[in-house]
Design an enzyme around this catalytic site. Structure first.
Site, PDB file in Angstrom:
ATOM      1  N   LYS A 297      -1.799   0.043   6.929  1.00 14.42           N
ATOM      2  CA  LYS A 297      -0.409   0.321   7.084  1.00 14.42           C
ATOM      3  C   LYS A 297      -0.952   1.027   8.608  1.00 14.42           C
ATOM      4  O   LYS A 297      -1.417   2.473   8.425  1.00 14.42           O
ATOM      5  CB  LYS A 297       0.233   1.456   6.188  1.00 14.42           C
ATOM      6  CG  LYS A 297       1.106   1.686   6.163  1.00 14.42           C
ATOM      7  CD  LYS A 297       1.898   3.047   5.402  1.00 14.42           C
ATOM      8  CE  LYS A 297       2.845   3.869   5.841  1.00 14.42           C
ATOM      9  NZ  LYS A 297       3.771   4.951   5.378  1.00 14.42           N
TER      10      LYS A 297
ATOM     11  N   TYR B 189      -4.227   3.844   5.587  1.00  8.02           N
ATOM     12  CA  TYR B 189      -2.755   3.989   6.133  1.00  8.02           C
ATOM     13  C   TYR B 189      -3.438   5.319   7.042  1.00  8.02           C
ATOM     14  O   TYR B 189      -4.791   5.672   7.415  1.00  8.02           O
ATOM     15  CB  TYR B 189      -2.282   4.875   5.520  1.00  8.02           C
ATOM     16  CG  TYR B 189      -1.037   5.273   5.789  1.00  8.02           C
ATOM     17  CD1 TYR B 189      -0.729   5.485   6.689  1.00  8.02           C
ATOM     18  CD2 TYR B 189      -0.450   6.175   4.913  1.00  8.02           C
ATOM     19  CE1 TYR B 189       0.466   5.566   7.308  1.00  8.02           C
ATOM     20  CE2 TYR B 189       0.462   6.642   6.068  1.00  8.02           C
ATOM     21  CZ  TYR B 189       1.237   6.761   6.421  1.00  8.02           C
ATOM     22  OH  TYR B 189       2.510   7.483   7.213  1.00  8.02           O
TER      23      TYR B 189
END
Length: 299
Positions: free
Chosen positions: A170, A142
């Protein structure tokens, strides 16, 4: 048993970054979490991220995190991917949380860039690989430098992609050029972590979304994705444009604040926020209603 996955979509395509419902007195609401998870999967999500930033992970205890993963996995784990946020700015703590999430029934891990301490790229590499080494679960990186303070460089992403369990990223970097290079060179499954850029990232080859606004518009997001992947780019763009007021309104304040307000107004489990987060004012709530209505969402 985890739902079916593919290398291109290891965690599904449309995932909600789920809020953590609390009771009126601020305690963890596991029944509410199960009801909200079922509602979101019924709406068309094929994955849920729990214990992320939108889940108020900085203010939930390790025990609460494990309880939440277990409850959500019990409720929907046979029909949706349950991805547990385990990222902190302490590698040893993140490793502990990863093992805990695996034991609680998570299907995958979300690992945010360590925040505040601003580690160098080698530190990021070692942090993420330590977490990936700790369990048998697939890992989604992320990358959100606006919150963490440090971007994950393309070269680092490419190195990390060599790890057999690091399978996705992400992307909330907000840099489509960097995304293009990292996506093409790493081969990772790419998930938009910025709702305003869901469609642009699809155009670069992204797999799907880890979305906050999916609490309210999962069917629309899925329709946009299916239109795009089916070759109807014009329809996908039309859906994206209709949703622009929703994207704007939901991020006038911190996403979990607006989301919990909207869910409560719809009679869905949400509950209060934990400090230092605070609720919207009456004027801010009215603005949220107007923004959402302009995007076709009526509270």
């Amino acid at each position: 048993m985890a739902p079916t996955s593919t290398p291109k979509a290891p965690f599904g395509r449309v995932l909600t970054a789920m809020v953590t419902p609390f009771t009126a007195d601020g305690a963890l609401d596991l029944d509410g979490a199960q009801r909200l998870a079922a509602h979101l999967v019924d709406a068309g999500n094929d994955g849920l991220v729990v214990n992320g930033t939108t889940g108020e992970s900085p203010t939930t205890s390790d025990q609460e995190k494990a309880q939440l993963v277990r409850a959500v996995a019990e409720a929907v784990g046979d029909r949706a991917h349950v991805v547990a946020g385990v990222g902190t700015n302490d590698t040893a703590h993140s490793v502990e949380l990863a093992r805990q999430a695996e034991n609680a029934g998570a299907h995958g891990l979300l690992t945010v860039t360590p925040y505040y301490s601003k580690p160098p790229q080698e530190g990021l590499y070692r942090h993420f690989t330590a977490i990936a080494d700790a369990t048998g679960l697939p890992v989604m990186l992320y990358d959100i430098p606006g919150r963490s303070g440090v971007p994950v460089d393309t070269e680092t992403i490419v190195r990390l992609a060599e790890h057999p369990r690091i399978v996705a990223n992400k992307d909330a970097k907000g840099d489509l050029g960097a995304a293009s290079w990292a996506l093409s060179r790493s081969g990772l499954a790419w998930y938009s972590g910025d709702d305003m850029l869901n469609l642009p990232l699809l155009s670069l080859g992204a797999t799907g979304f880890v979305s906050v606004v999916a609490h309210l518009v999962t069917p629309e997001l899925r329709a946009m994705l299916e239109a795009f992947t089916g070759g109807d780019v014009t329809k996908a763009a039309e859906i994206h444009q209709r949703l622009l007021p929703v994207f704007t309104g939901m991020f006038r304040a911190q996403g979990v604040v607006t989301t919990k307000t909207a869910l409560a107004l719809r009679g869905l489990p949400a509950g209060p926020l934990r400090l230092p987060l605070v609720g919207l004012t009456d004027a801010e709530t009215e603005q949220l209603r107007k923004d959402l209505a302009a995007g076709g969402v009526h509270l």
